[in-house]
Each structure stands twice: as structure tokens, then as C-alpha cells.
Write an enzyme that holds these catalytic residues in place. Structure first.
Site, short mmCIF file in Angstrom:
data_model
loop_
_atom_site.label_atom_id
_atom_site.label_comp_id
_atom_site.label_asym_id
_atom_site.label_seq_id
_atom_site.Cartn_x
_atom_site.Cartn_y
_atom_site.Cartn_z
N LYS A 90 0.84 -1.20 0.00
CA LYS A 90 0.00 0.00 0.00
C LYS A 90 0.87 1.25 0.00
CE LYS A 90 -4.00 2.03 2.42
NZ LYS A 90 -4.92 1.89 3.57
N SER A 95 -9.74 2.01 2.62
CA SER A 95 -8.93 2.81 1.72
C SER A 95 -7.93 1.99 0.91
CB SER A 95 -8.17 3.85 2.54
OG SER A 95 -7.27 3.22 3.46
N SER A 139 -10.00 -0.43 6.95
CA SER A 139 -9.48 -0.35 5.59
C SER A 139 -8.62 -1.52 5.15
CB SER A 139 -8.69 0.95 5.41
OG SER A 139 -9.56 2.05 5.46
#
Length: 497
Positions: free
Chosen positions: A80, A155, A179
Site C-alpha cells: 500500500k 482505503s 481499511s
């Protein structure tokens, strides 16, 4: 020949260690897959082809020298884009950091490299991890591989989409209000929020410091456990890091058995707003746990009804403070600096251009909640609710070993459906937020497809702090039983891209 992108992380590592596969061949297969499908999915913001192949060659050289390889050596991973990576862009999905190259690795990044995990690149995300759909990325949305017109969760939608589209067998996400778990639920993958402080936050660009937690994302419970073991552990560079042994997560994942375990069903996670198909699959999961020998009881946690409101005061308040560092003067984007404007004007112009609508909304919310005359009424009250939520968990875990619930109230919604309705967007994390506020551990794993739309549904398992191994014990048992019932892993039902 076996499609190397379809192997689990555990299978891939075993084949590399035995010499049946080379790490370079595995990396090349995944890089080719990314080139073939990511134009449609948009899971990645940056692919580090040269770096990944160099890491893979180093693994093969180690094996050739007879050196012992770690349990995930040579296995590709999608990271990420909120963790710093030396020499590789870290944007946090924001224009304000476009082109920024960090001078250092996050502790998590460093541990991945030390374990010889091959980092393929950085994945798309909601800007500064603020969102539930990955539509808030400054670089465009990511599609859900089950239906590219729908969201992959947020997210960390890029990380979950990379798994579900077989671009990577492992990924890293962060979980501030759900998330990791929410994207896992809507893409049919596995996502774990470790106990707060169980994985170092050094080098994780902060959104909400008391809530943010990095964790593993994978396609199987065992793969998640193997990755969890690599990234977890005390870090003196992180003042919130827990100085204690990592729970035996791999052992738990290998011996999943719920016989005699006490499972609590959270009463408050049901009712209005929950999709019928989600509740149907959840009910089937509870019945499965009974069949596997668990003792199931209903547990009431009344303060959970206030969790969403408390979260959306605490998280924006911390975000308004953390994002003050992005001022256009030290790094990243700088707008309006013509040599005559005062620094305050440059900062204002930079932030206006560099931040997206959701980030601006949360900064304004948080600044207001922390302002003189409102602090006690808003932020202070939210912290009191947080204490009540922790107490509800403590009471619940006196009666049961783990709690279970749906991970999300609905399956993946269409891209664009909730963009203009922030409250509807925030409700996606309704079931996941309490665990962040309390700091305990939680997992999402697939429990079937909703009959209305054929999209994945997630089962959430919640364990006490530092009892992360319970997640893997229950998760492995449920995964094995469902896989046997379906005759294959759930992702095999996903449409081909």
C-alpha cells in the site's frame, strides 16, 4: 504448466525453497500479469519492475549458495502506497506528495526486504487512507475484479484488488477504521487488523495515529499468518509498539479447530441497513461454527451504536494535526511560490491544490472539533465513548473467546454511487470501527456470495488484544469447512479479466 500467479504464497515459497521454481520466474509471471490486467483494474500506482527482479535474483543466489531461506522468500507482494520506500515513490494517493521519493524505508518495508519478500510495487488507495472505496485517490479509482464497475473497498482497495486479480499473492494494507477488512470482504480475500501496536507504524504516513495499524492481506488464512509473522514485533522506533512476543499466528492457522471455543454474535451488528444476502451468508457462517463444535451465544455491546459518531470525531481531529506537516515548504507539492508571497499564502495555495475534497472535509471537521470552546463537547466526548466501547469489549471477552459479525453491511457498491453522500460512504465501516477504537485484533475472510448480486461477503472475527492467534484458529477452521463445502476457494468463482 501451472499458472504461477494462482499459487498460494505458502505453495510458492515451498517451490522456491526446493528449487522447483526460481524467484525470478515467479516475479516475471506476476509482472506479466500486472502488465496484462492492471490497465483495467488500476490496482498499482507504481510498479518497480527492476527492483522486484533484483530482489528475486538475490533470493535465487541465496538458495544456490545453500543459505536458509525464510518462509516467504521470493514471494511477490503489493505494498500500500502509505508506507515509505527508499528510492521508490510514496504518494499516499495524493497530489500533494506526487513524485516524492522517501530517503528511508518504513520498518515494515525493511522487515519485508529482510525476509526476502519481493515487493512488486505500490498500490492505489484513498488519499491519505481517508475513504471506504478507493474513489478518493487523486490518481483515479480502482475496480473490483469481481465487477470492474464496483468499488474494491477502501482505503486499501489497490491491495485487495491486486490479490483478487491474481497480480500478487500477498499485499499489505492499513486499517484505521476498517481499511484492511472492508476491502477483503468485498473482494473475497483475507485481511487482518493486528492488535494496535503489534506491527510498527514507523514510516507509515499517519492519518490518525491512535487508530492506524498496518496488517497482512492475502488469499488464504495461512498466507496471512505467514505475512503477519514477518511484519509483526516490537520496534524501538515506534513509541506505540508493543514489547511482547508475537502471538503464535502460524501455528494457529495450521491447526484451525473451534471445538469447545466460545463464539459471540454481536447483537448490534444487524438490522436496518444490512443487505439481506449479507445477513444470510453470515447466518450460515454462524451455523457452520456450531457444526464445527463451537458454543455460540449472542452478545450485546450497546456502546457500539455510538462508535461511528465517535470515530468521525477522533479520526478527523488527529488527521487535522497530522496533515499540518504538508505545508508546501518542506517536501512534496509547492504552489504559488513566486519569491514574493509570504509563506502562509504558499501553504494555503499548496494545500488547496494538493488535497482532495475528502481530505479537506476531514481536516475542517477535525480542526473544528479541536477548537477552543468545542474540544470538550466533541473530541472529549468522543474519547469517553471510546472508553465505553473498550469496556463493552472487555465484558464480552469475559464471556466468549472471539466475537463474530458481518464485515460490511453490504457487498461492493457501484463506483460513483456514494461519492456525493459522505454519510452513506462512512456506513461501509459500521462493523469494523469498534475494533480500531478499542485497539484489539480482527480479521475478515470470505463466507460466500450474496444471492442478490453474486458478490463476495465477508465474515468478521474479533479477538482480544494480543490474542491475534485466535483469529487464525477460527479463520482457518471456517475457511477449510467452506472450501470443502464449495469444492474450491471462493476466488475461483470470480470472472476472468
Amino acid at each position: 504448466m501451472t499458472d504461477l500467479t494462482r499459487l498460494t504464497a505458502a505453495e510458492t515459497a515451498a517451490k522456491i525453497a526446493s528449487g522447483e521454481l526460481t524467484a525470478v520466474a515467479v516475479a516475471e509471471a506476476h509482472l506479466a500479469r500486472i502488465e496484462a490486467v492492471d490497465e483495467k483494474v488500476h490496482a498499482f500506482l507504481h510498479v518497480d519492475r527492476e527492483g522486484a527482479l533484483a530482489q528475486a535474483r538475490a533470493v535465487d543466489e541465496k538458495r544456490a549458495r545453500g543459505e536458509k531461506l525464510g518462509p516467504l522468500a521470493g514471494v511477490p507482494l503489493a505494498l500500500k502506497d502509505v508506507f515509505t520506500t527508499e528510492g521508490i515513490p510514496t504518494t499516499c494517493g495524493s497530489k500533494i506528495l506526487e513524485g516524492w521519493i522517501p530517503p528511508y524505508d518504513a520498518t515494515l518495508t525493511k522487515r519485508l526486504k529482510e525476509a526476502d519478500v519481493v515487493v512488486l510495487g505500490k498500490t492505489n488507495m484513498d488519499e491519505f487512507a481517508m475513504g471506504s472505496s478507493t474513489e478518493n485517490s487523486a490518481y483515479g479509482p480502482t475496480g473490483n475484479p469481481w465487477d470492474l464497475t464496483r468499488i474494491p473497498g477502501g482505503s486499501g482497495g489497490g491491495s485487495s484488488a491486486s490479490l483478487a486479480s491474481f497480480q500478487a499473492p500477498l499485499a499489505i494494507g492499513t486499517d484505521t477504521g476498517g481499511s484492511i477488512r472492508q476491502p477483503a470482504a468485498v473482494t473475497g480475500t483475507v485481511g487482518v487488523k493486528p492488535t494496535y501496536g503489534g506491527v510498527s507504524r514507523f514510516g507509515l504516513v499517519a492519518f490518525s495515529s491512535s487508530l492506524d495499524q498496518g496488517g497482512p492481506c492475502a488469499r488464504t488464512v495461512l498466507d496471512a499468518a505467514l505475512l503477519h509473522e514477518v511484519i509483526a514485533g516490537h520496534d524501538p522506533l515506534d513509541s506505540t509498539s508493543i514489547d511482547a512476543p508475537v502471538p503464535p499466528v502460524v501455528e494457529a492457522a495450521l491447526g484451525g479447530d473451534v471445538r469447545g471455543m466460545r463464539i459471540g454474535v454481536v447483537k448490534e451488528f444487524a438490522g436496518e441497513g444490512y443487505q439481506a444476502g449479507v445477513m444470510q451468508r453470515f447466518s450460515e457462517s454462524v451455523e457452520l461454527l456450531r457444526e464445527l463444535g463451537a458454543e455460540v451465544t449472542e452478545i450485546s455491546c450497546p456502546s457500539f451504536d455510538k462508535a461511528l459518531a465517535a470515530y468521525y470525531l477522533i479520526a478527523p481531529s488527529e488527521c487535522s494535526s497530522n496533515l499540518a506537516r504538508f505545508d508546501g515548504l518542506r517536501y512534496g507539492l509547492r504552489t504559488g511560490d513566486d519569491g514574493t508571497r509570504p509563506a502562509e499564502d504558499v501553504t494555503s495555495l499548496t494545500r488547496a491544490e494538493g488535497f482532495g475534497p475528502e481530505v479537506k472535509r476531514r481536516i475542517m471537521l477535525g480542526t473544528y472539533a479541536l477548537s477552543s470552546g468545542y474540544y470538550d463537547a466533541y473530541y472529549g466526548s468522543a474519547q469517553k465513548v471510546r472508553t465505553l466501547i473498550k469496556r463493552d469489549f472487555e465484558k464480552a471477552f469475559e464471556q466468549v473467546d472471539v466475537l463474530v459479525s458481518p464485515t460490511t453491511p453490504t457487498t461492493a457498491f457501484p463506483i460513483g454511487e456514494r461519492v456525493d453522500d459522505p454519510m452513506a460512504m462512512y456506513l461501509a465501516d459500521l462493523c469494523t470501527i469498534p475494533s480500531n477504537l478499542a485497539g484489539n485484533a480482527a480479521m475478515s475472510l470470505p463466507c460466500g456470495l450474496a444471492p442478490e448480486d453474486g458478490l463476495p461477503v465477508g465474515l468478521q472475527i474479533i479477538a482480544p488484544a494480543m490474542k491475534d492467534d485466535r483469529l487464525y484458529k477460527v479463520g482457518a477452521a471456517v475457511e477449510a469447512a467452506f472450501t470443502a463445502r464449495w469444492g474450491h476457494p471462493l476466488l475461483e468463482e470470480a470472472p476472468s479479466l
